[in-house]
Design an enzyme around this catalytic site. Structure first.
Site, PDB file in Angstrom:
ATOM      1  N   GLY A  48       0.890  -1.163   0.000  1.00  0.00           N
ATOM      2  CA  GLY A  48       0.000   0.000   0.000  1.00  0.00           C
ATOM      3  C   GLY A  48       0.920   1.202   0.000  1.00  0.00           C
ATOM      4  O   GLY A  48       1.808   1.292  -0.836  1.00  0.00           O
ATOM      5  N   SER A  50       3.270   3.201   2.864  1.00  0.00           N
ATOM      6  CA  SER A  50       3.664   2.999   4.264  1.00  0.00           C
ATOM      7  C   SER A  50       3.369   4.203   5.150  1.00  0.00           C
ATOM      8  O   SER A  50       3.038   4.036   6.328  1.00  0.00           O
ATOM      9  CB  SER A  50       5.138   2.604   4.347  1.00  0.00           C
ATOM     10  OG  SER A  50       5.948   3.539   3.678  1.00  0.00           O
ATOM     11  N   CYS A  80       6.137  -5.349   0.601  1.00  0.00           N
ATOM     12  CA  CYS A  80       6.326  -3.993   0.101  1.00  0.00           C
ATOM     13  C   CYS A  80       6.151  -2.946   1.207  1.00  0.00           C
ATOM     14  O   CYS A  80       7.015  -2.846   2.075  1.00  0.00           O
ATOM     15  CB  CYS A  80       5.421  -3.755  -1.100  1.00  0.00           C
ATOM     16  SG  CYS A  80       6.016  -2.418  -2.159  1.00  0.00           S
ATOM     17  N   ARG A 109      12.993   3.286   0.757  1.00  0.00           N
ATOM     18  CA  ARG A 109      11.686   3.395   0.081  1.00  0.00           C
ATOM     19  C   ARG A 109      11.876   3.762  -1.380  1.00  0.00           C
ATOM     20  O   ARG A 109      12.792   4.507  -1.720  1.00  0.00           O
ATOM     21  CB  ARG A 109      10.845   4.492   0.729  1.00  0.00           C
ATOM     22  CG  ARG A 109      10.162   4.066   1.990  1.00  0.00           C
ATOM     23  CD  ARG A 109       9.262   5.192   2.478  1.00  0.00           C
ATOM     24  NE  ARG A 109       8.072   5.338   1.664  1.00  0.00           N
ATOM     25  CZ  ARG A 109       7.388   6.468   1.540  1.00  0.00           C
ATOM     26  NH1 ARG A 109       7.778   7.562   2.128  1.00  0.00           N
ATOM     27  NH2 ARG A 109       6.303   6.493   0.803  1.00  0.00           N
ATOM     28  N   ILE A 138       6.366  -3.082  -7.121  1.00  0.00           N
ATOM     29  CA  ILE A 138       5.597  -1.879  -7.454  1.00  0.00           C
ATOM     30  C   ILE A 138       6.013  -0.752  -6.507  1.00  0.00           C
ATOM     31  O   ILE A 138       5.731  -0.804  -5.311  1.00  0.00           O
ATOM     32  CB  ILE A 138       4.075  -2.140  -7.330  1.00  0.00           C
ATOM     33  CG1 ILE A 138       3.682  -3.301  -8.247  1.00  0.00           C
ATOM     34  CG2 ILE A 138       3.289  -0.886  -7.690  1.00  0.00           C
ATOM     35  CD1 ILE A 138       2.321  -3.884  -7.964  1.00  0.00           C
ATOM     36  N   HIS A 182       5.309  -8.376  -4.388  1.00  0.00           N
ATOM     37  CA  HIS A 182       3.904  -8.664  -4.055  1.00  0.00           C
ATOM     38  C   HIS A 182       3.549 -10.104  -4.407  1.00  0.00           C
ATOM     39  O   HIS A 182       3.050 -10.356  -5.512  1.00  0.00           O
ATOM     40  CB  HIS A 182       2.995  -7.727  -4.855  1.00  0.00           C
ATOM     41  CG  HIS A 182       3.038  -6.310  -4.403  1.00  0.00           C
ATOM     42  ND1 HIS A 182       2.130  -5.783  -3.526  1.00  0.00           N
ATOM     43  CD2 HIS A 182       3.905  -5.319  -4.695  1.00  0.00           C
ATOM     44  CE1 HIS A 182       2.416  -4.518  -3.294  1.00  0.00           C
ATOM     45  NE2 HIS A 182       3.497  -4.208  -4.000  1.00  0.00           N
ATOM     46  N   GLU A 184       1.103 -11.756  -3.602  1.00  0.00           N
ATOM     47  CA  GLU A 184      -0.351 -11.968  -3.716  1.00  0.00           C
ATOM     48  C   GLU A 184      -0.847 -11.666  -5.129  1.00  0.00           C
ATOM     49  O   GLU A 184      -2.020 -11.874  -5.427  1.00  0.00           O
ATOM     50  CB  GLU A 184      -1.090 -11.108  -2.674  1.00  0.00           C
ATOM     51  CG  GLU A 184      -1.257  -9.631  -3.012  1.00  0.00           C
ATOM     52  CD  GLU A 184       0.023  -8.816  -2.874  1.00  0.00           C
ATOM     53  OE1 GLU A 184       1.079  -9.386  -2.559  1.00  0.00           O
ATOM     54  OE2 GLU A 184      -0.045  -7.598  -3.122  1.00  0.00           O
TER      55      GLU A 184
HETATM   56  N1  GLN Z   1       6.191   2.972  -2.155  1.00  0.00           N
HETATM   57  C1  GLN Z   1       5.282   2.519  -1.149  1.00  0.00           C
HETATM   58  C2  GLN Z   1       5.705   3.017   0.235  1.00  0.00           C
HETATM   59  O1  GLN Z   1       6.677   3.667   0.353  1.00  0.00           O
HETATM   60  C3  GLN Z   1       5.182   1.006  -1.135  1.00  0.00           C
HETATM   61  C4  GLN Z   1       4.559   0.524  -2.404  1.00  0.00           C
HETATM   62  C5  GLN Z   1       3.804  -0.767  -2.288  1.00  0.00           C
HETATM   63  O2  GLN Z   1       3.509  -1.259  -1.195  1.00  0.00           O
HETATM   64  N2  GLN Z   1       3.445  -1.310  -3.409  1.00  0.00           N
HETATM   65  O3  GLN Z   1       5.073   2.769   1.178  1.00  0.00           O
END
Ligand code: GLN
Length: 206
Positions: A48, A50, A80, A109, A138, A182, A184
């Site tokens: 998601g 963070s 992630c 990140r 991603i 990911h 999932e």
């Molecule tokens: N770039 C997002 C973050 O810094 C992480 C991306 C993801 O969970 N797909 O939280």
């Protein structure tokens, strides 16, 4: 396993993780509040964003109960953004972002580059039999440093062009594991299965 496993359901790919856990034969439930966290034998922290996840954890009063369960040895699997939250330290994170500190790692990140929205690679993952895992990254982090208790489960292959080559992208420390990618999203539940083995171990040993 008598208790169900949970998926933190504040943001991100929650149904996909629930499906993957169920495909492995586990009872899986969403976790949105402390009473639900108290019922699970292990927790998946999905991807998601963070910073947002950290704020939401605080807003629903899950941050401290989650820290407490992790300190007490609850198995967890972060993907992630979930990996970022579980880390001791996150580079290029907002200064007010909370870290759960369950993994003695430093993560960077958006390490693959802000322009590089996604990147895919086949990875060999320690503990996962049956050939390489297709890893979908991603806006993913990678792991910059690992403490002594941390086992590296996977790296980006050295043959990949650019700075990602050889970077650590899956780790485990005791009952806590995390992937920068990911699992999932690919219909391959072998990493969820690896996590569920940890949960079973921890239930068996109390
Ligand atoms: N770039 C997002 C973050 O810094 C992480 C991306 C993801 O969970 N797909 O939280």
């Amino acid at each position: 396993m008598s208790a169900p496993v949970g998926v933190l359901a504040l943001q991100g790919n929650v149904p996909e993780h629930l499906d993957a856990l169920r495909a492995c034969g586990a009872e899986a439930v969403p976790v949105r509040r402390p009473s639900e966290l108290a019922e699970v034998a292990g927790l998946v922290l999905p991807g998601g964003e963070s910073t947002t996840l950290s704020k939401l954890l605080e807003a629903v009063e899950l941050l401290e109960p989650l820290r407490e369960r992790l300190r007490a040895g609850m198995p967890a699997f972060g993907s992630c953004a979930g990996m970022i939250l579980l880390a001791r330290e996150a580079i290029d994170a907002r200064p007010d972002q909370h870290q759960l500190g369950a993994l003695d790692i430093t993560v960077r990140r958006n390490a693959f580059g802000r322009q590089v929205a996604s990147f895919e690679s086949d990875l060999t993952v320690t503990g996962v039999a049956g050939g390489p895992v297709r890893a979908v990254f991603i806006r993913a982090p990678w792991v910059e440093t690992t403490g002594r208790g941390v086992e590296v489960l996977a790296r980006v292959p050295g043959s990949v062009a650019g700075p990602a080559a050889g970077k650590v992208v899956a780790v485990r420390q005791g009952p806590v594991m995390a992937t920068a990618f990911h699992p999932e999203q690919t219909g391959d539940a072998r990493l969820h299965d690896l996590f569920l083995r940890r949960v079973r171990d921890s239930v068996a040993t109390g």
